[in-house]
Design an enzyme around this catalytic site. Structure first.
Site, PDB file in Angstrom:
ATOM      1  N   CYS A  45       0.860  -1.250   0.065  1.00  0.00           N
ATOM      2  CA  CYS A  45       0.172  -0.118   0.008  1.00  0.00           C
ATOM      3  C   CYS A  45       0.900   1.488  -0.139  1.00  0.00           C
ATOM      4  O   CYS A  45       0.604   2.280  -0.523  1.00  0.00           O
ATOM      5  CB  CYS A  45      -0.794   0.272   1.359  1.00  0.00           C
TER       6      CYS A  45
HETATM    7  C1  BEZ Z   1       0.468  -4.831   1.894  1.00  0.00           C
HETATM    8  O1  BEZ Z   1      -0.347  -3.631   1.629  1.00  0.00           O
HETATM    9  O2  BEZ Z   1       1.597  -4.695   1.761  1.00  0.00           O
HETATM   10  C2  BEZ Z   1      -0.023  -6.133   2.361  1.00  0.00           C
HETATM   11  C3  BEZ Z   1      -0.946  -6.116   2.838  1.00  0.00           C
HETATM   12  C4  BEZ Z   1      -1.787  -7.246   3.427  1.00  0.00           C
HETATM   13  C5  BEZ Z   1      -1.229  -8.434   3.039  1.00  0.00           C
HETATM   14  C6  BEZ Z   1      -0.058  -8.460   2.294  1.00  0.00           C
HETATM   15  C7  BEZ Z   1       0.146  -7.229   1.971  1.00  0.00           C
END
Ligand code: BEZ
Length: 211
Positions: A45
């Site tokens: 994100c």
């Molecule tokens: C991420 O946004 O990096 C993420 C969030 C949940 C699971 C895997 C990656």
């Protein structure tokens, strides 16, 4: 119930990092992209939000507002945005919805319990000036989205809305478009002064009208 293309985008009033907004009023007469993230302080994100800030001028140019969402509160959002600015070489320049009670996530069916009970999946909703949903996309938490593809799809949506053309496989801005089947050849002659090619009666190509 899942939202589908053509449905009205549900309206809501929420707190965001840029103050309280009423969604439909905030969209105004233009277009909007609402995109969700599993949670604050997560790695994929962080890269996505930074990229969206860097390409925001491309959305502005298309009269499209962008707004992010995750199921965390405003304080977390504000702290995380500082990290995004620091690590992604940008300044987050669009609102992030605080949705700790999952009001918006539930309205937009962004929680898929068989994937995760509490986090939002990576959803994208493109919403038109009529507040109708024009495109939806759902990715799992582990796969970062291609926001250049969202821009490409918006170019196609806006061409259809304004010029009654569709776009063929892997179309890119500047390439020939497809005349929609509801337009007769006679109408096409009026509408597309650059001309058109009839490859089959149902497959007619014309130069991109707004170029
Ligand atoms: C991420 O946004 O990096 C993420 C969030 C949940 C699971 C895997 C990656």
């Amino acid at each position: 119930m899942a939202l589908r293309i053509g449905d009205e985008a549900p309206d809501f009033t929420v707190e965001t990092t840029e103050g309280q907004i009423k969604f439909h009023d905030w969209i105004g007469n233009g277009w909007a992209v609402l995109f969700s993230h599993p949670a604050d302080y997560t790695p994929v994100c962080t890269t996505e939000l930074g990229y969206m800030a860097r390409i925001k001028p491309e959305f502005d140019r298309r009269n499209v507002k962008i707004i992010g969402l995750s199921v965390d509160g405003l304080d977390d959002h504000k702290g995380w945005i500082q990290d995004i600015n620091e690590t992604q070489n940008t300044t987050v320049n669009y609102p992030m919805i605080a949705d700790p009670d999952r009001k918006v996530a539930t309205l937009y069916d962004m929680i898929h319990p068989n994937a995760d009970n509490s986090l939002t999946v990576r959803s994208v909703f493109v919403i038109g000036p009529d507040k109708k949903i024009k495109l939806t996309l759902t990715y799992p938490a582990s796969t970062g989205r291609n926001f250049d593809e969202i821009l490409r799809a918006i170019d196609s949506l806006q061409l259809t809305a304004q010029h009654q053309v569709a776009t063929p496989v892997n179309w890119k801005d500047g390439e020939d478009c497809v005349i929609v089947p509801s337009i007769s050849n006679e109408e096409a002659e009026q509408k597309f002064p650059k001309g058109f090619r009839i490859i089959k009666p149902y497959l007619r190509m014309t130069p991109q009208p707004n170029r």
